[in-house]
Design an enzyme around this catalytic site. Structure first.
Site, PDB file in Angstrom:
ATOM      1  N   ASN A   9       1.005  -1.107  -0.014  1.00  0.00           N
ATOM      2  CA  ASN A   9       0.082   0.114  -0.066  1.00  0.00           C
ATOM      3  C   ASN A   9       0.650   1.150   0.035  1.00  0.00           C
ATOM      4  OD1 ASN A   9      -1.772   1.961   0.611  1.00  0.00           O
ATOM      5  ND2 ASN A   9      -2.246   1.557   2.544  1.00  0.00           N
ATOM      6  N   TRP A  10       1.126   1.790  -1.151  1.00  0.00           N
ATOM      7  CA  TRP A  10       1.785   3.005  -1.333  1.00  0.00           C
ATOM      8  C   TRP A  10       1.436   4.403  -0.634  1.00  0.00           C
ATOM      9  CZ3 TRP A  10       3.619   2.557  -7.169  1.00  0.00           C
ATOM     10  CH2 TRP A  10       4.383   1.015  -7.209  1.00  0.00           C
ATOM     11  N   LYS A  11       0.186   4.252  -0.301  1.00  0.00           N
ATOM     12  CA  LYS A  11      -0.535   5.435   0.132  1.00  0.00           C
ATOM     13  C   LYS A  11      -0.192   6.506  -0.848  1.00  0.00           C
ATOM     14  CE  LYS A  11       0.296   3.636   4.666  1.00  0.00           C
ATOM     15  NZ  LYS A  11       0.180   3.453   6.141  1.00  0.00           N
ATOM     16  N   HIS A  95      -9.426   1.297   4.784  1.00  0.00           N
ATOM     17  CA  HIS A  95      -8.473   1.507   5.195  1.00  0.00           C
ATOM     18  C   HIS A  95      -8.392   2.332   6.389  1.00  0.00           C
ATOM     19  CE1 HIS A  95      -4.150   2.612   6.262  1.00  0.00           C
ATOM     20  NE2 HIS A  95      -3.758   1.485   5.575  1.00  0.00           N
ATOM     21  N   GLU A  97      -7.027   4.847   7.702  1.00  0.00           N
ATOM     22  CA  GLU A  97      -6.735   6.162   7.452  1.00  0.00           C
ATOM     23  C   GLU A  97      -8.004   6.677   6.580  1.00  0.00           C
ATOM     24  OE1 GLU A  97      -3.053   5.935   5.222  1.00  0.00           O
ATOM     25  OE2 GLU A  97      -2.260   5.054   7.144  1.00  0.00           O
ATOM     26  N   GLU A 167      -5.681  -5.171  10.408  1.00  0.00           N
ATOM     27  CA  GLU A 167      -4.407  -3.986  10.728  1.00  0.00           C
ATOM     28  C   GLU A 167      -5.231  -3.585  11.789  1.00  0.00           C
ATOM     29  OE1 GLU A 167      -2.716  -2.922   6.756  1.00  0.00           O
ATOM     30  OE2 GLU A 167      -4.545  -1.612   6.840  1.00  0.00           O
ATOM     31  N   GLY A 173       1.937   2.173  10.409  1.00  0.00           N
ATOM     32  CA  GLY A 173       2.863   3.376  10.436  1.00  0.00           C
ATOM     33  C   GLY A 173       3.415   3.760  11.629  1.00  0.00           C
ATOM     34  N   SER A 212       3.112  -2.338  10.444  1.00  0.00           N
ATOM     35  CA  SER A 212       4.621  -2.397  10.479  1.00  0.00           C
ATOM     36  C   SER A 212       5.218  -3.537  10.162  1.00  0.00           C
ATOM     37  CB  SER A 212       4.794  -1.749  11.842  1.00  0.00           C
ATOM     38  OG  SER A 212       4.555  -0.482  11.883  1.00  0.00           O
ATOM     39  N   GLY A 233       2.703  -1.210   4.294  1.00  0.00           N
ATOM     40  CA  GLY A 233       2.834   0.262   3.887  1.00  0.00           C
ATOM     41  C   GLY A 233       4.312   0.744   3.755  1.00  0.00           C
ATOM     42  N   GLY A 234       4.790   1.386   4.527  1.00  0.00           N
ATOM     43  CA  GLY A 234       6.169   1.979   4.602  1.00  0.00           C
ATOM     44  C   GLY A 234       7.068   0.862   3.924  1.00  0.00           C
TER      45      GLY A 234
HETATM   46  C1  PEP Z   1      -0.913   0.092   5.878  1.00  0.00           C
HETATM   47  O1  PEP Z   1      -1.000   1.166   5.544  1.00  0.00           O
HETATM   48  O2  PEP Z   1      -1.863  -0.484   5.443  1.00  0.00           O
HETATM   49  C2  PEP Z   1       0.036  -0.315   6.666  1.00  0.00           C
HETATM   50  C3  PEP Z   1       0.227  -1.481   7.177  1.00  0.00           C
HETATM   51  O3  PEP Z   1       1.311   0.621   6.862  1.00  0.00           O
HETATM   52  P1  PEP Z   1       2.554   0.337   7.591  1.00  0.00           P
HETATM   53  O4  PEP Z   1       2.930  -1.116   6.930  1.00  0.00           O
HETATM   54  O5  PEP Z   1       3.512   1.258   7.494  1.00  0.00           O
HETATM   55  O6  PEP Z   1       2.259   0.089   8.893  1.00  0.00           O
END
Ligand code: PEP
Length: 250
Positions: A9-11, A95, A97, A167, A173, A212, A233-234
């Site tokens: 998930n590049w956001k 999601h 966010e 999640e 994040g 994460s 994500g990251g």
């Molecule tokens: C996400 O945005 O779905 C996510 C899991 O982010 P991160 O891996 O950065 O926690």
């Protein structure tokens, strides 16, 4: 046997240049990914570029959001048919966010899930509790409510070919990861809750962990019996890290 799926998930990150470099790196290492399905969910303005760059590869791609409307006066929105027009296979729905920053409640998420699935996209349904909810002992109640909202609208059979991403919001994040046991416990709860309605669906649906997940912790998380992949994500923005996670999935 459920095929593991790792999705990035590049956001709202990247540029045309950085995305090309990232995808070149991922494509170069895909030979070492044995059995996992791999996908990236990308900012919509880059979907056309990503589609071009992933042509002829086994890497799927998708959007991060979708409208419940098909077309018309909905400034700034993107429809299922637009995503499909560019070859998207997946779309994230719910999601955290989107839920917390853009006010998407369970009803909106359920509606998005239903339109995406009916159009032929695979919705990745994100569910999970906040830190406060975990600390006050309502994790199971929260994920059950988020799941029920979708099942009430679309029915239990709608879940089978979709993907659920558990999640925990406090892990997204933040660099804080659920322990493998914490994650497994909630995944097992989700599967048992689905099994109350349909054992077939519960056995079939893939449940990703997100929060994460990184190159260092992926293998242990992915070794849990009810964790069928990751939503990343990251770490999905660094080709080497993303590939390490994909390889850890099989
Ligand atoms: C996400 O945005 O779905 C996510 C899991 O982010 P991160 O891996 O950065 O926690």
């Amino acid at each position: 046997m459920r095929q593991p799926i790792i999705a990035g998930n590049w956001k709202m990150n990247g540029s045309r240049e950085s995305i090309k470099a990232l995808l070149d790196g991922i494509k170069a290492g895909m030979g070492d990914v044995k059995s996992a399905e791999v996908a990236v969910c990308v900012p919509s303005i880059y979907i056309a570029d990503v589609a071009e760059q992933l042509k002829g590869t086994d890497i799927g791609f998708g959007g991060q959001n979708v409208s419940t409307e098909e077309k018309g006066a909905f400034t700034g929105e993107i429809s299922t048919s637009m995503l499909l027009d560019f070859g998207c296979k997946y779309v994230l729905v719910g999601h955290s966010e989107r839920r917390s920053l853009y006010g998407e409640d369970d009803a909106v998420v359920a509606a998005k899930f239903a339109v995406a699935r009916k159009a032929g996209l695979i919705p990745v349904l994100c569910i999970g509790e906040t830190l406060e909810e975990r600390e006050n002992g309502t994790t199971e109640a929260v994920v059950a409510r988020q799941l029920d909202a979708v099942i009430d609208v679309d029915g239990i059979d709608a879940i089978a070919d979709c993907i659920i991403a558990y999640e925990p919001v406090w892990a997204i994040g933040t660099g804080k990861t659920a322990t493998p046991q914490q994650a497994q416990d909630v995944h097992a709860f989700i599967r048992s809750k689905l099994a109350d309605k349909s054992k077939d669906v519960a056995d079939k649906v893939r449940i990703q962990y997100g929060g994460s997940m990184n190159a260092g912790n992926a293998a242990e998380l992915l070794s849990q019996p009810d964790i069928d992949g990751g939503l990343i994500g990251g770490a999905s923005l660094v080709a080497e890290d993303f590939l390490t996670i994909c390889k850890a999935a099989g």
